[in-house]
Design a protein around this motif. Structure first.
Motif, PDB file in Angstrom:
ATOM      1  N   GLN A 117       0.843  -1.203   0.000  1.00 58.29           N
ATOM      2  CA  GLN A 117       0.000   0.000   0.000  1.00 58.29           C
ATOM      3  C   GLN A 117       0.879   1.254   0.000  1.00 58.29           C
ATOM      4  O   GLN A 117       2.003   1.238   0.502  1.00 58.29           O
ATOM      5  N   ARG A 118       0.352   2.333  -0.562  1.00 56.28           N
ATOM      6  CA  ARG A 118       0.954   3.646  -0.345  1.00 56.28           C
ATOM      7  C   ARG A 118       0.350   4.165   0.957  1.00 56.28           C
ATOM      8  O   ARG A 118      -0.878   4.164   1.112  1.00 56.28           O
ATOM      9  N   ILE A 119       1.204   4.578   1.882  1.00 58.12           N
ATOM     10  CA  ILE A 119       0.692   5.052   3.168  1.00 58.12           C
ATOM     11  C   ILE A 119       1.312   6.409   3.513  1.00 58.12           C
ATOM     12  O   ILE A 119       2.289   6.831   2.892  1.00 58.12           O
ATOM     13  N   MET A 120       0.719   7.061   4.512  1.00 59.26           N
ATOM     14  CA  MET A 120       1.277   8.310   5.041  1.00 59.26           C
ATOM     15  C   MET A 120       1.801   8.073   6.449  1.00 59.26           C
ATOM     16  O   MET A 120       1.134   7.403   7.250  1.00 59.26           O
ATOM     17  N   VAL A 121       2.981   8.630   6.712  1.00 55.31           N
ATOM     18  CA  VAL A 121       3.610   8.485   8.022  1.00 55.31           C
ATOM     19  C   VAL A 121       4.091   9.860   8.483  1.00 55.31           C
ATOM     20  O   VAL A 121       4.573  10.656   7.674  1.00 55.31           O
ATOM     21  N   ALA A 122       3.939  10.151   9.767  1.00 55.73           N
ATOM     22  CA  ALA A 122       4.421  11.416  10.326  1.00 55.73           C
ATOM     23  C   ALA A 122       5.600  11.136  11.250  1.00 55.73           C
ATOM     24  O   ALA A 122       5.638  10.115  11.939  1.00 55.73           O
ATOM     25  N   ILE A 123       6.585  12.039  11.231  1.00 56.19           N
ATOM     26  CA  ILE A 123       7.747  11.908  12.126  1.00 56.19           C
ATOM     27  C   ILE A 123       7.388  12.467  13.504  1.00 56.19           C
ATOM     28  O   ILE A 123       6.820  13.550  13.623  1.00 56.19           O
ATOM     29  N   PHE A 139       2.123   5.724  11.866  1.00 52.95           N
ATOM     30  CA  PHE A 139       1.243   5.549  10.700  1.00 52.95           C
ATOM     31  C   PHE A 139       0.083   6.544  10.801  1.00 52.95           C
ATOM     32  O   PHE A 139      -0.534   6.693  11.848  1.00 52.95           O
ATOM     33  N   VAL A 140      -0.197   7.257   9.695  1.00 54.11           N
ATOM     34  CA  VAL A 140      -1.301   8.219   9.679  1.00 54.11           C
ATOM     35  C   VAL A 140      -2.510   7.628   8.972  1.00 54.11           C
ATOM     36  O   VAL A 140      -3.587   7.520   9.539  1.00 54.11           O
ATOM     37  N   ARG A 141      -2.327   7.234   7.691  1.00 52.31           N
ATOM     38  CA  ARG A 141      -3.442   6.619   6.958  1.00 52.31           C
ATOM     39  C   ARG A 141      -2.936   5.934   5.702  1.00 52.31           C
ATOM     40  O   ARG A 141      -1.832   6.206   5.221  1.00 52.31           O
ATOM     41  N   SER A 142      -3.768   5.046   5.179  1.00 55.22           N
ATOM     42  CA  SER A 142      -3.454   4.367   3.921  1.00 55.22           C
ATOM     43  C   SER A 142      -4.044   5.168   2.769  1.00 55.22           C
ATOM     44  O   SER A 142      -5.135   5.734   2.881  1.00 55.22           O
ATOM     45  N   LEU A 143      -3.306   5.218   1.658  1.00 54.63           N
ATOM     46  CA  LEU A 143      -3.769   5.967   0.480  1.00 54.63           C
ATOM     47  C   LEU A 143      -4.305   5.047  -0.609  1.00 54.63           C
ATOM     48  O   LEU A 143      -4.969   5.516  -1.542  1.00 54.63           O
ATOM     49  N   LYS A 191      -3.843   4.061 -10.342  1.00 56.59           N
ATOM     50  CA  LYS A 191      -3.729   5.415 -10.893  1.00 56.59           C
ATOM     51  C   LYS A 191      -4.202   6.496  -9.919  1.00 56.59           C
ATOM     52  O   LYS A 191      -3.555   7.527  -9.734  1.00 56.59           O
ATOM     53  N   GLU A 192      -5.327   6.253  -9.279  1.00 49.50           N
ATOM     54  CA  GLU A 192      -5.861   7.263  -8.361  1.00 49.50           C
ATOM     55  C   GLU A 192      -4.959   7.413  -7.135  1.00 49.50           C
ATOM     56  O   GLU A 192      -4.742   8.521  -6.643  1.00 49.50           O
ATOM     57  N   THR A 193      -4.427   6.301  -6.659  1.00 46.17           N
ATOM     58  CA  THR A 193      -3.516   6.341  -5.511  1.00 46.17           C
ATOM     59  C   THR A 193      -2.258   7.125  -5.857  1.00 46.17           C
ATOM     60  O   THR A 193      -1.817   7.989  -5.089  1.00 46.17           O
TER      61      THR A 193
END
Length: 609
Positions: A54-60, A74-78, A84-86
């Motif tokens: 998965q493409r995910i978002m992570v914060a330091i 971990f913040v959220r999954s994209l 294409k949309e991801t």
């Protein structure tokens, strides 16, 4: 510069992918950001198996003094990598492009439908509905900012009008819609998707100067003589009714068809004739005609995959529209500066420092030519004279190199700067007035012009040079990030195109020579890539780099700028997160360089001037 302390850490959430620990049942894993400049981040999660791929978002959260990696969460999954949309979502997030849906607070300031021009509107505007106004735009354009007209006057001169969508009528200073547009700064055009600066009801409907409907406009009208000299200029809020919405190709066809003599075609011919004179005069003053290979994708209507890729063909009508937009921008810039010398929002293009021209000078010298760069006029004349017999594309390549030498054009507040000159246009003053649907700078310029002609009232922030300057800083940032996002979108769709095409052999030209590589431009696709001659897994061929020429000799074969080569183009999908176009040399044949060796980074030719 000495860093003595950190006041605030500017950490943002990063997009990327999780790479699972080899230890069974581990909860600590490494996250690899999409941005290669950012280090890997250690996070704790029990969802690792689900997040793989998965493409995910992570914060330091912080970076312990003795740790190799920062810690984060971990913040959220994209979505799935490769979708294409991801991938588009990642692209927008990584380039800090505001793309969320417009809030209810913003939408609450939209006009109630059905909307009509009222008698009150007509009372304070000039009625220009009888004029033969038409718009000329790229195919599929729905946010039509500008329209034109040209008609003969009884005294033998011509009247030319540039009519611009009156967006500032709908977006009033300081409300939620205005603040949102100011933050977004610009509409972002990705391949197959548009991120609007203002809600669609305005951008594609009520503000868009579509044909056969009455629209509110801000008009710049000139009386122009036969030599394309301006006799008189005036500005007015108006009501227009465009008679035709044409593509560049349709407008060109009308101009060229001797059998067509309707009012719209006559208007276009008048505009085209004057535009040629205006362009010739601009170039004589030293305006630069630079070159960037822009590409157009043909997208499948069902799958939205790119099915064809080609460089854009520019017609006379492209130049015709451009000339009158430039003229309007210059006329408005002078007017708002004359009225508000301390708080006019202007646009400048600094002259490049002499060192920027090193590569251009070396390139010209390799063909026994000299490029004079002491002024824009000298540069323009040198580029015009630079021709090589039997090599018509040489001049285009040289202009592409000249583009790379340029500085970035920027918005600024007149009261905070003393250098107003626009180097590329050879104009002492310039602004942006002609695209208020897609640029917030133009909305501010409309407000300044409206106050200057007594068509609207002022407000404190408009006359505050410090606030104007802060706004310009944001507009410059948003403009730059929009360009990066647009290039990344083209690069991604180029990858999709080559993924479906497999391996292609194409001819190209060497644009730059490096110590261990050549950078090749493929004119057919407007694609630029690097062919490396070194590979860490194999013995390197003998390389001799001459920085002065510049040239690179590989196993006795010399590579120089502008040499024609043939390369293999393919997609390297071995790294899911960083897929890239690979180029390898086919001709000339260098035996020690196998086609599988190069690992290029492919870039898009710079589109900004």
């Amino acid at each position: 510069m000495l860093v003595v302390g950190i006041i605030k850490r500017n950490w943002r959430p990063f997009c990327g992918m999780l790479f699972l620990s080899q230890i069974k049942e581990a909860t600590r894993h490494l996250f690899t950001p999409a941005d290669r400049r950012i280090p890997r981040i250690r996070i704790e999660t029990r969802q690792a198996a689900t997040l793989a791929g998965q493409r995910i978002m992570v914060a330091i959260d912080g970076w312990p003094k003795h740790s190799r990696y920062p810690n984060g969460h971990f913040v959220r999954s994209l979505g799935s990598a490769g979708d294409k949309e991801t991938e588009t979502e990642v692209l927008l997030l990584e380039h800090d492009v505001p793309h969320q849906d417009f809030s209810q607070a913003v939408l609450s300031f939209l006009p109630k439908m059905p909307w009509n021009i009222t008698e009150e509107d007509m009372a304070v505007r000039e009625d220009l509905r009888n004029l033969t106004v038409c718009s000329v735009d790229p195919p599929g354009c729905t946010d039509i900012d500008d329209a034109l007209h040209c008609r003969d006057l009884p005294n033998g001169n011509q009247e030319v009008g540039v009519h611009i969508a009156d967006v500032s009528h709908f977006i009033r200073p300081g409300n939620a819609m205005d603040l949102e547009a100011a933050n977004r700064g610009t509409t972002v055009y990705l391949t197959g998707r548009r991120i609007d600066m203002v809600p669609e009801l305005l951008s594609s409907n009520l503000c868009s100067l579509r044909s056969s409907v009455e629209r509110l406009a801000f008009s710049c009208i000139w009386e122009i003589n036969d030599k394309a000299e301006i006799v008189k200029t005036r500005f007015t809020k108006s009501v227009i009714n465009s008679k035709a919405s044409l593509t560049y190709a349709e407008a060109q066809m009308r101009i060229d068809d001797a059998n067509m003599n309707d009012d719209t075609t006559k208007s276009l011919r008048g505009l085209n004739r004057l535009a040629k004179i205006l362009k010739k005069r601009r170039i004589e003053k030293g305006a630069l005609t630079l070159s960037s290979p822009e590409v157009r994708f043909h997208i499948d209507s069902e799958t939205h995959d790119p099915i064809d890729l080609q460089t854009k063909e520019l017609k006379e009508t492209n130049s015709m529209v451009e000339e009158f937009m430039l003229l309007a921008n210059i006329s408005v810039a002078q007017k708002i500066y004359d009225e508000f010398s301390e708080c006019a929002l202007l646009r400048k293009h600094p002259a490049p420092p002499p060192s920027n021209y090193d590569i251009l000078n070396k390139a010209a010298k390799s063909k026994d030519m000299v490029i004079h760069t002491d002024s824009a006029k000298a540069l323009a004349d040198s580029l015009d004279a630079a021709q090589v017999d039997g090599f018509p594309y040489f001049n285009t390549l040289l202009r592409i190199l000249a583009t790379r030498c340029m500085m970035q054009a920027v918005y600024f507040c007149s009261g905070m700067d003393s250098d107003f000159h626009h180097y590329g246009l050879a104009s002492p003053i310039y602004t942006h007035f002609t695209s208020p649907i897609r640029r917030y700078s133009d909305i501010i310029v409309h407000r300044l012009l409206a106050v200057a002609i007594g068509a609207d009232s002022t407000y404190p922030d408009l006359m505050d040079k410090h606030k104007q300057s802060a706004l310009c800083n944001n507009l410059n940032y948003r403009h730059k990030m929009a360009q990066y996002a647009q290039r990344a979108s083209v690069a991604y769709h180029t990858q999709l195109f080559f993924k479906s095409r497999g391996i292609l052999n194409e001819e190209g030209f060497i644009l730059f020579v490096r110590k261990n590589a050549i950078i090749v431009l493929i004119p057919k696709f407007g694609l630029e890539g690097t062919v490396f001659f070194e590979n860490k897994d194999k013995p390197s061929p003998k390389l001799i780099f001459n920085e002065e020429v510049p040239s690179l000799t590989v196993e006795g074969h010399s590579f120089n700028m502008f040499d024609k080569v043939k390369v293999t183009i393919s997609l390297d999908a071995s790294n899911v997160q960083h897929q890239k176009i690979r180029m390898s040399l086919v001709e000339p044949v260098v035996l020690s360089v196998a086609p599988s060796e190069p690992e290029p980074e492919v870039k898009r030719a710079k589109l900004d001037r």
